[in-house]
Design a protein around this motif. Structure first.
Motif, PDB file in Angstrom:
ATOM      1  N   GLU A 151       0.805  -1.280   0.031  1.00  0.00           N
ATOM      2  CA  GLU A 151      -0.104   0.066  -0.033  1.00  0.00           C
ATOM      3  C   GLU A 151       0.886   1.507  -0.009  1.00  0.00           C
ATOM      4  N   ARG A 152       1.989   1.274   0.475  1.00  0.00           N
ATOM      5  CA  ARG A 152       2.862   2.386   0.608  1.00  0.00           C
ATOM      6  C   ARG A 152       4.476   1.917   0.054  1.00  0.00           C
ATOM      7  N   ILE A 153       4.496   2.028  -1.291  1.00  0.00           N
ATOM      8  CA  ILE A 153       5.845   1.447  -1.764  1.00  0.00           C
ATOM      9  C   ILE A 153       6.710   2.485  -2.120  1.00  0.00           C
ATOM     10  N   GLY A 169      13.710  -7.630  -2.962  1.00  0.00           N
ATOM     11  CA  GLY A 169      14.848  -6.826  -3.067  1.00  0.00           C
ATOM     12  C   GLY A 169      15.249  -6.655  -1.493  1.00  0.00           C
ATOM     13  N   LYS A 170      14.650  -6.582  -0.546  1.00  0.00           N
ATOM     14  CA  LYS A 170      15.098  -6.382   0.973  1.00  0.00           C
ATOM     15  C   LYS A 170      15.854  -7.632   1.069  1.00  0.00           C
ATOM     16  N   LEU A 171      15.211  -8.802   0.991  1.00  0.00           N
ATOM     17  CA  LEU A 171      15.840 -10.256   1.311  1.00  0.00           C
ATOM     18  C   LEU A 171      16.869 -10.427   0.516  1.00  0.00           C
ATOM     19  N   PHE A 241       7.748  -6.509   8.603  1.00  0.00           N
ATOM     20  CA  PHE A 241       6.707  -5.564   8.044  1.00  0.00           C
ATOM     21  C   PHE A 241       7.326  -4.553   7.061  1.00  0.00           C
ATOM     22  N   GLU A 242       7.145  -4.472   5.861  1.00  0.00           N
ATOM     23  CA  GLU A 242       7.707  -3.576   4.971  1.00  0.00           C
ATOM     24  C   GLU A 242       6.566  -2.708   4.116  1.00  0.00           C
ATOM     25  N   ASP A 243       6.692  -1.380   4.153  1.00  0.00           N
ATOM     26  CA  ASP A 243       5.772  -0.658   3.204  1.00  0.00           C
ATOM     27  C   ASP A 243       4.352  -0.850   3.101  1.00  0.00           C
ATOM     28  N   PHE A 244       4.041  -1.141   4.362  1.00  0.00           N
ATOM     29  CA  PHE A 244       2.444  -0.818   4.804  1.00  0.00           C
ATOM     30  C   PHE A 244       2.151   0.417   4.994  1.00  0.00           C
ATOM     31  N   ASP A 265      10.488  -2.313   9.547  1.00  0.00           N
ATOM     32  CA  ASP A 265      11.522  -1.542   8.918  1.00  0.00           C
ATOM     33  C   ASP A 265      11.455  -0.100   8.637  1.00  0.00           C
ATOM     34  N   ASP A 266      10.354   0.250   8.231  1.00  0.00           N
ATOM     35  CA  ASP A 266       9.974   1.714   8.005  1.00  0.00           C
ATOM     36  C   ASP A 266      10.058   2.403   9.326  1.00  0.00           C
ATOM     37  N   ILE A 267       9.534   1.963  10.285  1.00  0.00           N
ATOM     38  CA  ILE A 267       9.408   2.562  11.535  1.00  0.00           C
ATOM     39  C   ILE A 267      10.596   2.552  12.460  1.00  0.00           C
TER      40      ILE A 267
HETATM   41 MG   LIG Z   1      10.393   0.461   3.364  1.00  0.00          MG
END
Ligand SMILES: [Mg+2]
Ligand SMILES: NC(=O)C1=CN([C@@H]2O[C@H](COP(=O)(O)OP(=O)(O)OC[C@H]3O[C@@H](n4cnc5c(N)ncnc54)[C@H](OP(=O)(O)O)[C@@H]3O)[C@@H](O)[C@H]2O)C=CC1
Ligand SMILES: CC(=O)C(=O)O
Length: 551
Positions: A151-153, A169-171, A241-244, A265-267
């Protein structure tokens, strides 16, 4: 005993096949030895022209390859180990291709470039059967999952199912930068629909053609997923969790933080990397964390996550209540400065930042009113640090710290050239996506890359190698501290507040060791006995892409 526990004779019954009753369904997995043509088509085991004469003989490869045998260093073809060797040996050059900014473009075009599954797609169609879907993945011993709902890439918005490029990509960085073996990594995209009209109308869109599930339907789906992951892989699989979108990200972290090994990761990763950069920057500009004043553009996951970790560290250093420390930190969102008069209408994660102040409608006015020493961009909107903004902060700071964190490059709050030119070469500057060095007035300025890629691979390795069962804020501080310690005088002399990515495996080993040490100290580590030298242990755990010899 956990679900993947041992049965009778001590044999691991990972998928519960031995324990299944006659009524229960099992997956008929088979294991076979690859040879001949199939071996060359298997990216995991193919070595191409690097197969030795003996291997060519024993694995029925004669005639399938031209006669020359060459080393891994000289190879130009594609297989998993070669991919990782190339990436590890040329990390600075290749990071922008595997990661931001290119990964953003890959997500935008994922529908047209999809060829083979690189991760699991779990859509609303699979509701009620998520555990079965997890069992379709060929690897059983998973240590790290990166999951998105697309939802928030980056700063590109809702890309629905095409967000899969991000977990993939992250992995790949978990492996290349942190040394977690590729087969232990599982990228997952949860397809709960998309509100992106363009994608919904795109004939090449690969996801569900429906608007996003919300409310109870979303919560139930996520809950089934989280339960299935724990049931299938046990308690010690790290779920990143990534890019929620932020309306789900904070709640998911709070909801599952006490029952699962989860990390946003984002937080959290972003907070840890930015705190490290700030601690390093203080060596250049002077003062303590508490003596600086911070202004953020963007009060979402990244912005409030970073703000909270800065306040926590400030509170630890000064032994002042965290509420007091928060007062040194101000945030601007799309409606202006976050102030107490707005408190009632604010999302819960913004409320702690609603300080007493009159209404301020835009960033420039906020800079002039707050007079920050540190300006951090986490808005996802490009070109928002205008010339006026950079000139204003430079007018009352000898060396303003300016971080333009939004990704990909198109969304950066300003470019490196703009930051150095408008601040007349005085800014201590870093960006989320990479920028080339800039020449200004005959001097070369090198912008650092303030990206959570410095943290999550080493953080994850530390969690996995210590068998940690929960993530604690102190582990984020430990990661941050280890990263800041890796910045050398040589880096500072170039104006850098992060070490170069070329040393990332060593950096990750130090981060992993510090994180693991904290996990042991907090009683959260389950791997016993605790290794004596955690840095050495971290290094010994790391995946190496060198070819193995085949019988
Ligand atoms: Mg991210
Ligand atoms: N460098 C790194 O390692 C990382 C970078 N990022 C980047 O940070 C960006 C934001 O991510 P995230 O925090 O998760 O996103 P969120 O959606 O959670 O937050 C975005 C915030 O920016 C605000 N905003 C949006 N447009 C404007 C504007 N024009 N003026 C002022 N404020 C604005 C929003 O305001 P409102 O709340 O009013 O809508 C919101 O508070 C992304 O580009 C992402 O790529 C994220 C993580 C790591
Ligand atoms: C880097 C990262 O996680 C992001 O931009 O979302």
């Amino acid at each position: 005993m956990d679900d993947a526990a041992t049965v009778g004779g001590g044999v691991e019954d990972t998928y519960g096949e031995d324990r299944a009753t006659e009524e229960q369904l099992v997956t008929p997995w088979t294991v076979s030895v690859a040879s001949g043509y199939n071996l060359l088509r298997d990216p995991r085991y193919n070595k191409g022209l690097a197969f030795t004469e003996k291997e060519r003989e024993t694995h029925y490869l004669r005639g399938l390859l031209p006669p020359t045998v060459i080393s891994q260093e000289l190879q130009q073809e594609g297989n998993e180990r070669l991919f990782y060797k190339l990436l590890i040996d040329n990390v600075e050059e290749l990071l922008p291709i595997v990661y931001t900014p290119t990964v953003g473009e890959a997500c935008q075009k994922y529908g047209s470039i999809f060829s083979r599954p690189q991760g699991l797609y779990i859509s609303l169609k699979e509701k009620g059967k998520i555990l079965e879907v997890l069992k379709n993945w060929p690897e059983r011993s998973i240590q790290v999952i990166v999951v998105t709902d697309g939802e928030r890439i980056l700063g590109l918005g809702d890309l629905g199912c095409q967000g899969m490029g991000i977990p993939v990509g992250k992995l790949s960085l978990y492996t290349a930068l942190g040394g977690v073996r590729p087969s232990a990594c599982l990228p997952i995209t949860l397809d709960v629909g998309t509100n992106n009209e363009e994608l919904l109308n795109d004939e090449f869109y690969i996801g569900l053609r429906q608007r996003r599930a919300i409310g109870q339907e979303y919560a139930d789906f996520l809950h089934e997923f989280m339960a299935a992951v724990k049931q299938n892989y046990g308690e010690k699989v790290l779920i990143q969790f990534e890019d929620f979108a932020n309306h789900n990200a904070f709640d998911l972290l709070a909801r599952y933080g006490t029952t699962h090994l989860v990390f946003n990761d984002d937080i959290q990763g972003t907070a840890s990397v930015v705190l490290a950069g700030l601690v390093a920057a203080l060596k250049l500009v002077g003062g303590t964390l508490a003596e600086h004043t911070y202004l953020f553009l963007g009060a979402g996951e990244a912005g409030t996550g970073i703000a909270e970790l800065i306040a926590l560290e400030m509170s630890r250093q000064t032994k002042t209540p965290i509420d007091e420390c928060r007062k040194k930190i101000w945030l601007v969102d799309s409606k202006g400065l976050i102030v107490s008069a707005r408190k009632e209408s604010l999302q819960h994660f913004k409320k702690p930042w609603a300080h007493e102040h009159e209404h301020v409608g835009n960033l420039l006015d906020a800079v002039n009113a707050i007079k920050p020493t540190v300006l951090i961009g986490t808005s996802g909107k490009g070109q928002t640090f205008t010339q006026e903004v950079v000139e204003a902060i430079s007018s009352f700071n000898e060396m303003p710290i300016i971080l333009a964190l939004s990704n990909p490059t198109s969304q950066a709050e300003c470019t490196a050239e703009q930051a150095y030119t408008w601040s007349k070469g005085r800014a201590v500057f870093a960006t989320g996506s990479p920028f080339d060095p800039v020449e200004y007035n005959g001097k070369i300025y090198v912008p650092g890359q303030a990206n959570n890629a410095y943290i999550f691979p080493g953080f994850g390795l530390g969690v996995v190698m210590s068998g940690a069962i929960r993530v604690h804020d102190d582990m984020l501080l430990a990661a941050s501290e280890a990263l800041a310690q890796q910045v050398t005088q040589e880096n500072f002399d170039k104006g850098l507040i992060y070490p170069p990515f070329s040393n990332i495996r060593k950096i990750s080993a130090h981060i992993a060791a510090n994180v693991a040490a904290k996990a042991y100290e907090l009683g959260l580590a389950s791997r016993r006995p605790r290794p004596k030298d955690l840095v050495k242990y971290a290094e010994s755990c790391m995946y190496s892409p060198i070819y193995r010899n085949y019988r």
